[in-house]
Design a protein around this motif. Structure first.
Motif, PDB file in Angstrom:
ATOM      1  N   SER A  30     -29.122  17.950 -13.798  1.00  0.00           N
ATOM      2  CA  SER A  30     -29.595  18.899 -14.796  1.00  0.00           C
ATOM      3  C   SER A  30     -28.801  20.189 -14.695  1.00  0.00           C
ATOM      4  O   SER A  30     -28.187  20.491 -13.669  1.00  0.00           O
ATOM      5  CB  SER A  30     -31.085  19.183 -14.600  1.00  0.00           C
ATOM      6  OG  SER A  30     -31.845  17.995 -14.667  1.00  0.00           O
ATOM      7  N   ARG A  31     -28.822  20.954 -15.790  1.00  0.00           N
ATOM      8  CA  ARG A  31     -28.154  22.244 -15.814  1.00  0.00           C
ATOM      9  C   ARG A  31     -29.135  23.313 -16.278  1.00  0.00           C
ATOM     10  O   ARG A  31     -29.910  23.090 -17.208  1.00  0.00           O
ATOM     11  CB  ARG A  31     -26.960  22.214 -16.781  1.00  0.00           C
ATOM     12  CG  ARG A  31     -25.956  21.110 -16.542  1.00  0.00           C
ATOM     13  CD  ARG A  31     -25.199  21.252 -15.249  1.00  0.00           C
ATOM     14  NE  ARG A  31     -24.341  22.415 -15.206  1.00  0.00           N
ATOM     15  CZ  ARG A  31     -23.103  22.450 -15.696  1.00  0.00           C
ATOM     16  NH1 ARG A  31     -22.595  21.380 -16.284  1.00  0.00           N
ATOM     17  NH2 ARG A  31     -22.365  23.548 -15.591  1.00  0.00           N
ATOM     18  N   ALA A  80     -29.541  27.032 -17.937  1.00  0.00           N
ATOM     19  CA  ALA A  80     -28.775  27.931 -18.801  1.00  0.00           C
ATOM     20  C   ALA A  80     -29.469  29.278 -18.918  1.00  0.00           C
ATOM     21  O   ALA A  80     -30.694  29.337 -19.122  1.00  0.00           O
ATOM     22  CB  ALA A  80     -28.602  27.307 -20.181  1.00  0.00           C
ATOM     23  N   ARG A 133     -27.721  16.899 -18.279  1.00  0.00           N
ATOM     24  CA  ARG A 133     -26.271  17.065 -18.421  1.00  0.00           C
ATOM     25  C   ARG A 133     -25.782  16.638 -19.807  1.00  0.00           C
ATOM     26  O   ARG A 133     -24.883  17.272 -20.374  1.00  0.00           O
ATOM     27  CB  ARG A 133     -25.542  16.246 -17.349  1.00  0.00           C
ATOM     28  CG  ARG A 133     -25.468  16.944 -16.002  1.00  0.00           C
ATOM     29  CD  ARG A 133     -24.573  16.172 -15.047  1.00  0.00           C
ATOM     30  NE  ARG A 133     -24.411  16.885 -13.790  1.00  0.00           N
ATOM     31  CZ  ARG A 133     -23.495  17.811 -13.578  1.00  0.00           C
ATOM     32  NH1 ARG A 133     -22.679  18.154 -14.538  1.00  0.00           N
ATOM     33  NH2 ARG A 133     -23.399  18.408 -12.405  1.00  0.00           N
ATOM     34  N   VAL A 190     -25.937  19.386 -22.630  1.00  0.00           N
ATOM     35  CA  VAL A 190     -25.251  20.665 -22.479  1.00  0.00           C
ATOM     36  C   VAL A 190     -24.427  20.998 -23.720  1.00  0.00           C
ATOM     37  O   VAL A 190     -24.486  22.118 -24.249  1.00  0.00           O
ATOM     38  CB  VAL A 190     -24.361  20.659 -21.223  1.00  0.00           C
ATOM     39  CG1 VAL A 190     -23.448  21.883 -21.210  1.00  0.00           C
ATOM     40  CG2 VAL A 190     -25.214  20.642 -19.969  1.00  0.00           C
ATOM     41  N   GLN A 230     -24.865  24.201 -26.229  1.00  0.00           N
ATOM     42  CA  GLN A 230     -23.809  25.171 -26.506  1.00  0.00           C
ATOM     43  C   GLN A 230     -23.549  25.302 -28.004  1.00  0.00           C
ATOM     44  O   GLN A 230     -23.362  26.409 -28.527  1.00  0.00           O
ATOM     45  CB  GLN A 230     -22.526  24.747 -25.775  1.00  0.00           C
ATOM     46  CG  GLN A 230     -22.610  24.868 -24.262  1.00  0.00           C
ATOM     47  CD  GLN A 230     -21.398  24.283 -23.563  1.00  0.00           C
ATOM     48  OE1 GLN A 230     -20.832  23.288 -24.016  1.00  0.00           O
ATOM     49  NE2 GLN A 230     -20.995  24.894 -22.457  1.00  0.00           N
ATOM     50  N   LEU A 236     -24.091  28.629 -17.208  1.00  0.00           N
ATOM     51  CA  LEU A 236     -24.645  27.321 -16.841  1.00  0.00           C
ATOM     52  C   LEU A 236     -24.512  27.110 -15.337  1.00  0.00           C
ATOM     53  O   LEU A 236     -23.464  27.397 -14.758  1.00  0.00           O
ATOM     54  CB  LEU A 236     -23.922  26.198 -17.588  1.00  0.00           C
ATOM     55  CG  LEU A 236     -24.110  26.167 -19.106  1.00  0.00           C
ATOM     56  CD1 LEU A 236     -23.118  25.214 -19.744  1.00  0.00           C
ATOM     57  CD2 LEU A 236     -25.531  25.756 -19.454  1.00  0.00           C
TER      58      LEU A 236
END
Length: 274
Positions: A192-193, A195, A240, A243, A247, A261
């Protein structure tokens, strides 16, 4: 069942570790670190089985572990030591011979690291350097993988002296890969990311994330360091594969937005692991 699960995972982790050890490390005349590394040297030079010497070497360390960590930890550690000692005997003929020893070191490091990571994540160890690393982690707050890697260098130096430098160098590669794998299993693979989005249109971005992506957001109060202007910062966590979509969404709302991120581990909550 829930209380017995950690003990079951310790046994499973010990089996995985023993398979990787015999199949790729011992099977290709490589070495390990810690007490297992010492046991491997004894196997190569004196033909003493790994399981027997490993069990004997761990007796004083188990006493130390009982003193520092108490009954439950010691029981799990004893289980890990006994399981590894037993499984190294059972899997001693599982050798996978390869022509490239570097390949053996990589595969051995991954499999051994995965097994050890499962054991550590379940609250146990396999004794030896594992206990010393856990004690050091308790006092110095460093990752177990790196602490074990540092202490294992001493054993690898012994391997270089007793066996040969080439074996020690390949074994060091396996140890490094194992240390990274241990940390990945303990801390969680980064799937996972997170932000942080700084924009003049935070509410609109948050609404688009809610409606278009089905993800939750948190609005944090921030202040510009140069302008001193008050701003709302959008914080959210996505997988992921989301993402790029995030964006693009932010860019559609505000093409001057500032987006940071970061990888995150073990995300718990709605939409992620429970």
């Amino acid at each position: 069942m829930k209380r017995s699960l950690p003990y079951l995972l310790i046994i499973v982790g010990s089996l995985i570790y023993s398979v990787g050890l015999n199949a790729f490390i011992v099977g290709n005349q490589l070495a390990e670190g810690g007490f297992v590394g010492i046991s491997i040297v004894l196997l190569y030079k004196l033909s003493i089985p790994i399981g027997a010497s490993f069990l004997v070497l761990n007796i004083p360390v188990l006493i130390l572990g009982w003193r520092f960590f108490g009954r439950e930890f010691s029981i799990k550690t004893i289980l890990g030591v006994l399981a590894v000692s037993l499984f190294t005997v059972i899997t001693q003929h599982f050798a996978v011979h390869v022509n490239d020893r570097l390949l053996a070191a990589l595969y051995g490091g991954v499999i051994c690291g995965a097994g050890l990571g499962i054991i550590f994540r379940s609250g146990g160890t396999t004794g030896g350097v594992d206990i010393l690393a856990r004690i050091a982690r308790h006092y110095f707050n460093h990752s177990m993988g790196r602490l074990m890697f540092a202490s294992d260098v001493v054993v690898i130096a012994l391997v270089a002296i007793v066996i040969n430098m080439e074996t020690a160098m390949y074994s060091l590669v396996a140890l490094y890969v194992a240390s990274r794998m241990i940390d990945s299993v303990i801390e969680g693979f980064s799937a996972s990311r997170a932000a942080m989005i700084i924009s003049d249109q935070p509410e609109q971005i948050a609404d688009r994330i809610h409606n278009d992506m089905g993800r939750g957001t948190t609005l944090l109060h921030g202040q510009g360091g140069y302008t001193r202007d008050q701003k709302l910062v959008v914080y959210c966590v996505v997988s992921r594969d989301e993402v790029v979509r995030l964006q693009q969404l932010v860019h559609d709302v505000d093409d001057r937005a500032f987006v940071v991120l970061n990888d995150v581990n073990d995300v718990l909550g709605e939409g992620f692991t429970r």
